[in-house]
Design a protein around this motif. Structure first.
Motif, PDB file in Angstrom:
ATOM      1  N   VAL A  58      31.721 -86.316  73.704  1.00 54.46           N
ATOM      2  CA  VAL A  58      31.667 -87.666  73.150  1.00 54.46           C
ATOM      3  C   VAL A  58      32.307 -87.596  71.765  1.00 54.46           C
ATOM      4  O   VAL A  58      31.720 -87.086  70.816  1.00 54.46           O
ATOM      5  CB  VAL A  58      30.218 -88.188  73.059  1.00 54.46           C
ATOM      6  N   GLU A  59      33.555 -88.068  71.693  1.00 48.16           N
ATOM      7  CA  GLU A  59      34.354 -87.918  70.469  1.00 48.16           C
ATOM      8  C   GLU A  59      35.406 -89.019  70.447  1.00 48.16           C
ATOM      9  O   GLU A  59      36.188 -89.137  71.385  1.00 48.16           O
ATOM     10  CB  GLU A  59      35.009 -86.529  70.468  1.00 48.16           C
ATOM     11  N   ASP A  60      35.424 -89.828  69.372  1.00 48.70           N
ATOM     12  CA  ASP A  60      36.389 -90.929  69.300  1.00 48.70           C
ATOM     13  C   ASP A  60      37.739 -90.515  68.720  1.00 48.70           C
ATOM     14  O   ASP A  60      38.698 -91.264  68.810  1.00 48.70           O
ATOM     15  CB  ASP A  60      35.821 -92.116  68.511  1.00 48.70           C
ATOM     16  N   ASN A  61      37.826 -89.313  68.166  1.00 49.21           N
ATOM     17  CA  ASN A  61      39.100 -88.802  67.676  1.00 49.21           C
ATOM     18  C   ASN A  61      39.804 -88.151  68.879  1.00 49.21           C
ATOM     19  O   ASN A  61      39.493 -87.025  69.261  1.00 49.21           O
ATOM     20  CB  ASN A  61      38.847 -87.784  66.559  1.00 49.21           C
ATOM     21  N   ALA A  62      40.729 -88.903  69.489  1.00 46.07           N
ATOM     22  CA  ALA A  62      41.342 -88.458  70.750  1.00 46.07           C
ATOM     23  C   ALA A  62      42.010 -87.090  70.647  1.00 46.07           C
ATOM     24  O   ALA A  62      41.804 -86.251  71.525  1.00 46.07           O
ATOM     25  CB  ALA A  62      42.313 -89.520  71.263  1.00 46.07           C
ATOM     26  N   PRO A  63      42.819 -86.826  69.608  1.00 44.75           N
ATOM     27  CA  PRO A  63      43.433 -85.490  69.543  1.00 44.75           C
ATOM     28  C   PRO A  63      42.397 -84.361  69.471  1.00 44.75           C
ATOM     29  O   PRO A  63      42.554 -83.329  70.119  1.00 44.75           O
ATOM     30  CB  PRO A  63      44.281 -85.543  68.262  1.00 44.75           C
ATOM     31  N   LEU A  64      41.331 -84.577  68.724  1.00 43.63           N
ATOM     32  CA  LEU A  64      40.288 -83.554  68.615  1.00 43.63           C
ATOM     33  C   LEU A  64      39.550 -83.399  69.946  1.00 43.63           C
ATOM     34  O   LEU A  64      39.298 -82.286  70.407  1.00 43.63           O
ATOM     35  CB  LEU A  64      39.306 -83.923  67.503  1.00 43.63           C
ATOM     36  N   ALA A  65      39.231 -84.518  70.587  1.00 43.52           N
ATOM     37  CA  ALA A  65      38.573 -84.471  71.899  1.00 43.52           C
ATOM     38  C   ALA A  65      39.433 -83.718  72.906  1.00 43.52           C
ATOM     39  O   ALA A  65      38.930 -82.922  73.701  1.00 43.52           O
ATOM     40  CB  ALA A  65      38.280 -85.885  72.395  1.00 43.52           C
ATOM     41  N   ASP A  66      40.735 -83.959  72.862  1.00 40.59           N
ATOM     42  CA  ASP A  66      41.648 -83.278  73.784  1.00 40.59           C
ATOM     43  C   ASP A  66      41.689 -81.773  73.520  1.00 40.59           C
ATOM     44  O   ASP A  66      41.757 -80.980  74.459  1.00 40.59           O
ATOM     45  CB  ASP A  66      43.050 -83.881  73.697  1.00 40.59           C
TER      46      ASP A  66
ATOM     47  N   PHE B  11      34.666 -83.748  80.652  1.00 40.38           N
ATOM     48  CA  PHE B  11      34.930 -85.181  80.675  1.00 40.38           C
ATOM     49  C   PHE B  11      34.866 -85.659  79.237  1.00 40.38           C
ATOM     50  O   PHE B  11      34.026 -85.201  78.472  1.00 40.38           O
ATOM     51  CB  PHE B  11      33.861 -85.909  81.496  1.00 40.38           C
ATOM     52  N   VAL B  12      35.759 -86.590  78.868  1.00 35.45           N
ATOM     53  CA  VAL B  12      35.781 -87.100  77.503  1.00 35.45           C
ATOM     54  C   VAL B  12      35.380 -88.563  77.507  1.00 35.45           C
ATOM     55  O   VAL B  12      35.843 -89.345  78.345  1.00 35.45           O
ATOM     56  CB  VAL B  12      37.181 -86.935  76.865  1.00 35.45           C
TER      57      VAL B  12
ATOM     58  N   LEU C  65      28.129 -84.109  71.253  1.00 32.42           N
ATOM     59  CA  LEU C  65      27.947 -85.487  70.808  1.00 32.42           C
ATOM     60  C   LEU C  65      28.335 -85.701  69.356  1.00 32.42           C
ATOM     61  O   LEU C  65      27.711 -85.141  68.450  1.00 32.42           O
ATOM     62  CB  LEU C  65      26.476 -85.878  71.019  1.00 32.42           C
ATOM     63  N   ASP C  66      29.347 -86.529  69.151  1.00 35.22           N
ATOM     64  CA  ASP C  66      29.675 -87.003  67.808  1.00 35.22           C
ATOM     65  C   ASP C  66      28.752 -88.179  67.527  1.00 35.22           C
ATOM     66  O   ASP C  66      28.445 -88.976  68.419  1.00 35.22           O
ATOM     67  CB  ASP C  66      31.147 -87.443  67.769  1.00 35.22           C
TER      68      ASP C  66
END
Length: 144
Positions: free
Chosen positions: A14-22, A36-37, A58-59
């Motif tokens: 659970v992360e809204d910063n897409a590059p970091l989540a990726d 899963f993101v 979890l962010d």
């Protein structure tokens, strides 16, 4: 735990910063986890309920439903009350919403203080049975 069992372990990031989540997703999938993101709290709740993961990273500061509210709703449900949760946030724990530890989290880390290698180790430490050797790091796999 052999590789087949490891591949069955699921993580919701659970992360809204897409590059970091990726980055998290790619690294963890390379060492054998199914990831899963969810980029906001609403998607997080539906994904967690659907997938019933072994771990949620979890962010706290995500859009729509904040991470602490996601955790509260998980814990209030039959499907989410026992899922392991590790908080990864840019908030220092002292500045985070009160009561997170009371909701049963595995731990808390500030993103800026964590390297990608530490993420791999953290996840392995939570998901591997006690007494089992640590997993192979991404760097070790790339050097093979």
């Amino acid at each position: 735990m052999d590789d087949n069992q490891l591949k069955e372990l699921k993580i919701v990031i659970v992360e809204d910063n897409a590059p970091l989540a990726d980055i998290y997703k790619v690294r963890l999938e390379l060492i054998g986890y199914k990831c899963f993101v969810a980029y906001d709290g609403e998607i997080a709740l539906s994904t967690i309920e659907r997938e019933r993961p072994d771990l949620v990273l979890l962010d706290l500061m995500v859009p729509k439903i904040a991470g602490d509210e996601v955790l509260k709703r998980m814990r209030a449900s039959d499907w989410g009350k026992d899922i392991r949760v590790f908080v990864i946030s840019n908030l220092n724990e002292a500045d985070a919403p009160a009561g997170l530890r009371d909701l049963g989290i595995e731990g808390y880390v500030v993103k800026a203080n964590m390297s990608n290698d530490q993420l791999d180790q953290l996840v392995d430490n939570i998901l591997k049975p006690p007494g089992q050797e640590g997993g192979v790091s991404l760097e070790e796999q790339l050097n093979d």
